[in-house]
Structures are given as structure tokens and as C-alpha cells.
Design a protein around this motif. Structure first.
Motif, PDB file in Angstrom:
ATOM      1  N   GLY A  89       0.651  -1.136   0.053  1.00  0.00           N
ATOM      2  CA  GLY A  89      -0.032  -0.089  -0.078  1.00  0.00           C
ATOM      3  C   GLY A  89       1.098   1.333  -0.006  1.00  0.00           C
ATOM      4  N   SER A  90       0.209   2.300  -0.351  1.00  0.00           N
ATOM      5  CA  SER A  90       0.791   3.508  -0.616  1.00  0.00           C
ATOM      6  C   SER A  90       1.315   4.217   0.641  1.00  0.00           C
ATOM      7  N   CYS A  91       0.457   3.984   1.883  1.00  0.00           N
ATOM      8  CA  CYS A  91       0.681   4.183   3.135  1.00  0.00           C
ATOM      9  C   CYS A  91       1.946   3.754   3.755  1.00  0.00           C
ATOM     10  N   ALA A  92       2.425   2.524   3.401  1.00  0.00           N
ATOM     11  CA  ALA A  92       3.679   1.830   3.939  1.00  0.00           C
ATOM     12  C   ALA A  92       4.595   2.144   2.985  1.00  0.00           C
ATOM     13  N   LEU A  93       4.452   2.752   2.041  1.00  0.00           N
ATOM     14  CA  LEU A  93       5.578   3.051   0.942  1.00  0.00           C
ATOM     15  C   LEU A  93       5.992   4.527   1.361  1.00  0.00           C
ATOM     16  N   THR A  94       4.881   5.293   1.160  1.00  0.00           N
ATOM     17  CA  THR A  94       5.073   6.908   1.571  1.00  0.00           C
ATOM     18  C   THR A  94       4.249   7.571   2.596  1.00  0.00           C
ATOM     19  N   CYS A  95       3.585   6.895   3.243  1.00  0.00           N
ATOM     20  CA  CYS A  95       2.780   7.568   4.421  1.00  0.00           C
ATOM     21  C   CYS A  95       1.382   7.878   3.768  1.00  0.00           C
ATOM     22  N   GLY A  96       1.220   7.949   2.303  1.00  0.00           N
ATOM     23  CA  GLY A  96      -0.017   8.090   1.579  1.00  0.00           C
ATOM     24  C   GLY A  96      -0.604   9.140   1.904  1.00  0.00           C
ATOM     25  N   VAL A  97      -1.928   9.097   2.319  1.00  0.00           N
ATOM     26  CA  VAL A  97      -2.811  10.377   2.585  1.00  0.00           C
ATOM     27  C   VAL A  97      -2.492  10.961   3.932  1.00  0.00           C
ATOM     28  N   PHE A  98      -1.371  10.205   4.601  1.00  0.00           N
ATOM     29  CA  PHE A  98      -1.268  10.836   5.919  1.00  0.00           C
ATOM     30  C   PHE A  98      -0.175  11.765   5.920  1.00  0.00           C
ATOM     31  N   ASN A  99       0.791  11.875   4.901  1.00  0.00           N
ATOM     32  CA  ASN A  99       1.510  12.708   4.765  1.00  0.00           C
ATOM     33  C   ASN A  99       1.214  13.757   3.634  1.00  0.00           C
ATOM     34  N   ARG A 100       0.704  14.939   4.197  1.00  0.00           N
ATOM     35  CA  ARG A 100       0.164  15.954   3.617  1.00  0.00           C
ATOM     36  C   ARG A 100       1.229  16.877   3.320  1.00  0.00           C
ATOM     37  N   ASN A 101       1.302  17.019   1.807  1.00  0.00           N
ATOM     38  CA  ASN A 101       2.015  17.905   1.071  1.00  0.00           C
ATOM     39  C   ASN A 101       3.591  17.807   1.400  1.00  0.00           C
ATOM     40  N   GLY A 102       4.084  16.614   1.603  1.00  0.00           N
ATOM     41  CA  GLY A 102       5.450  16.510   2.170  1.00  0.00           C
ATOM     42  C   GLY A 102       5.758  16.998   3.471  1.00  0.00           C
ATOM     43  N   GLU A 103       4.893  17.540   4.295  1.00  0.00           N
ATOM     44  CA  GLU A 103       5.005  18.023   5.678  1.00  0.00           C
ATOM     45  C   GLU A 103       5.241  16.917   6.567  1.00  0.00           C
ATOM     46  N   ASN A 105       4.392  14.609   9.707  1.00  0.00           N
ATOM     47  CA  ASN A 105       3.361  14.467  10.499  1.00  0.00           C
ATOM     48  C   ASN A 105       3.919  14.073  12.005  1.00  0.00           C
ATOM     49  N   TYR A 106       3.270  14.654  13.038  1.00  0.00           N
ATOM     50  CA  TYR A 106       3.772  14.644  14.258  1.00  0.00           C
ATOM     51  C   TYR A 106       3.600  13.158  14.971  1.00  0.00           C
ATOM     52  N   ALA A 107       2.683  12.383  14.266  1.00  0.00           N
ATOM     53  CA  ALA A 107       2.323  11.012  14.757  1.00  0.00           C
ATOM     54  C   ALA A 107       3.131   9.983  14.171  1.00  0.00           C
ATOM     55  N   LEU A 108       3.659  10.380  12.938  1.00  0.00           N
ATOM     56  CA  LEU A 108       4.277   9.413  11.886  1.00  0.00           C
ATOM     57  C   LEU A 108       5.802   9.270  11.952  1.00  0.00           C
ATOM     58  N   ALA A 109       6.343   8.139  12.285  1.00  0.00           N
ATOM     59  CA  ALA A 109       7.879   7.843  12.222  1.00  0.00           C
ATOM     60  C   ALA A 109       8.245   7.880  10.575  1.00  0.00           C
ATOM     61  N   GLY A 110       7.317   7.633   9.747  1.00  0.00           N
ATOM     62  CA  GLY A 110       7.563   7.447   8.435  1.00  0.00           C
ATOM     63  C   GLY A 110       7.185   6.399   7.678  1.00  0.00           C
ATOM     64  N   PRO A 111       7.464   6.008   6.472  1.00  0.00           N
ATOM     65  CA  PRO A 111       7.320   4.743   5.865  1.00  0.00           C
ATOM     66  C   PRO A 111       8.091   3.657   6.426  1.00  0.00           C
ATOM     67  N   ALA A 112       7.865   2.335   6.159  1.00  0.00           N
ATOM     68  CA  ALA A 112       8.386   1.317   6.606  1.00  0.00           C
ATOM     69  C   ALA A 112       9.905   1.378   6.469  1.00  0.00           C
ATOM     70  N   GLU A 113      10.086   1.642   5.106  1.00  0.00           N
ATOM     71  CA  GLU A 113      11.368   1.535   4.462  1.00  0.00           C
ATOM     72  C   GLU A 113      12.526   2.317   5.147  1.00  0.00           C
ATOM     73  N   LYS A 114      12.003   3.176   5.929  1.00  0.00           N
ATOM     74  CA  LYS A 114      12.843   4.425   6.678  1.00  0.00           C
ATOM     75  C   LYS A 114      13.294   3.661   7.968  1.00  0.00           C
ATOM     76  N   LEU A 115      12.337   2.359   8.367  1.00  0.00           N
ATOM     77  CA  LEU A 115      13.050   1.988   9.555  1.00  0.00           C
ATOM     78  C   LEU A 115      13.617   0.543   9.335  1.00  0.00           C
TER      79      LEU A 115
END
Length: 146
Positions: A89-103, A105-115
Motif C-alpha cells: 500500500g501507498s501508506c507503507a511506501l510513502t505514508c500515503g494520505v497521512f503525509n500531507r504536502n510532504g510535511e 506528521n507529528y504522529a508518524l515515524a515515516g514509511p516502513a522503508e525508513k525503519l
């Protein structure tokens, strides 16, 4: 001989551990749809397991929230080597709709690939079960080469 038998078993009957890290559950629904008789991923020997210690492949769905980071790392370390990680899914790859305008998000650590290292990426919001099955087959091919 034991190692070749173990490798053969791993390729012909890979066990998968599913890990949801947040999001809307759309990818979870499509992932579990691959198990129903219409798509029947078990015909390839794939089995969903409840413990990461028994798994060969990890499926990660959703953006990784900061709350899930320690659990994701713990699950990743519990899966024995060699292991394959599939991000669905796009959320696991790029944080999808939770990554608004590339800013950030205080609640996200990032996509899975970052960790953790991701071996197979399946894009889509949510991806169709056919795409998930194709990604799992690709992961099995990669697993056979390890």
C-alpha cells in the motif's frame, strides 16, 4: 542436506507474518482477501502465522506511527534470517494520505522503508488482491535466491 531441505521448505511453503502499523485498514482487508477461496493464496503453500518467530516473510501495512516503531523493530528482529519484508500500500511506501504536502506528521515515524529494509513494494491504495499475490510470488523468488 538439512540446509537444502530447509531452503526447499521455505520456498515451497513460506510462512507469512502480517503486521499492521496504522492507517485505515484498507490494505489489511485486501491482504486478508488473498486468503479467501476466490484468490486462495494457500494454493502456493503460503500460510499466515501468528508468531514472527515462525515466519519467513513479513507483510507491513500502513504508515508507521511513532507508537509502533519499537514493536516493528522487535518483530523484524524476531523473524529468523533469511527474511523478506513486503510493504503493501501507498501508506507503507510513502505514508500515503497521512503525509500531507510532504510535511512531517507529528504522529508518524515515516514509511516502513525508513525503519527496516524493505525487499518488495506493492503500491496502491489499497492494492488489489491480485497485485498482493504477485508481490508475494516475487518475494518467494527472492527468498529462494537467499
Amino acid at each position: 542436506m538439512f540446509l537444502s531441505l530447509k531452503k526447499k521448505a521455505r520456498v515451497h511453503s513460506p510462512w507469512i507474518y502480517h503486521f499492521h502499523t496504522g492507517g485505515c485498514n484498507g490494505c489489511d482487508i485486501e491482504t486478508f482477501a488473498t486468503l479467501i477461496p476466490r484468490f486462495d493464496i494457500e494454493r502456493f503453500g503460503v500460510k499466515l502465522v501468528s508468531s514472527p518467530r515462525h515466519a519467513d516473510i513479513i507483510i507491513v501495512n500502513g504508515p508507521v506511527t511513532k507508537q509502533f516503531v519499537p514493536m516493528l523493530l522487535r518483530v523484524y528482529n524476531q523473524v529468523p534470517n533469511p527474511k523478506i519484508v513486503i510493504a503493501i500500500g501507498s501508506c507503507a511506501l510513502t505514508c500515503g494520505v497521512f503525509n500531507r504536502n510532504g510535511e512531517e506528521n507529528y504522529a508518524l515515524a515515516g514509511p516502513a522503508e525508513k525503519l527496516i529494509p524493505v525487499d518488495v513494494c506493492i503500491p496502491g491504495c489499497p492494492p488489489k488482491p491480485e497485485a498482493i499475490i504477485q508481490g508475494i510470488m516475487y518475494a518467494i523468488q527472492k527468498l529462494s535466491s537467499l
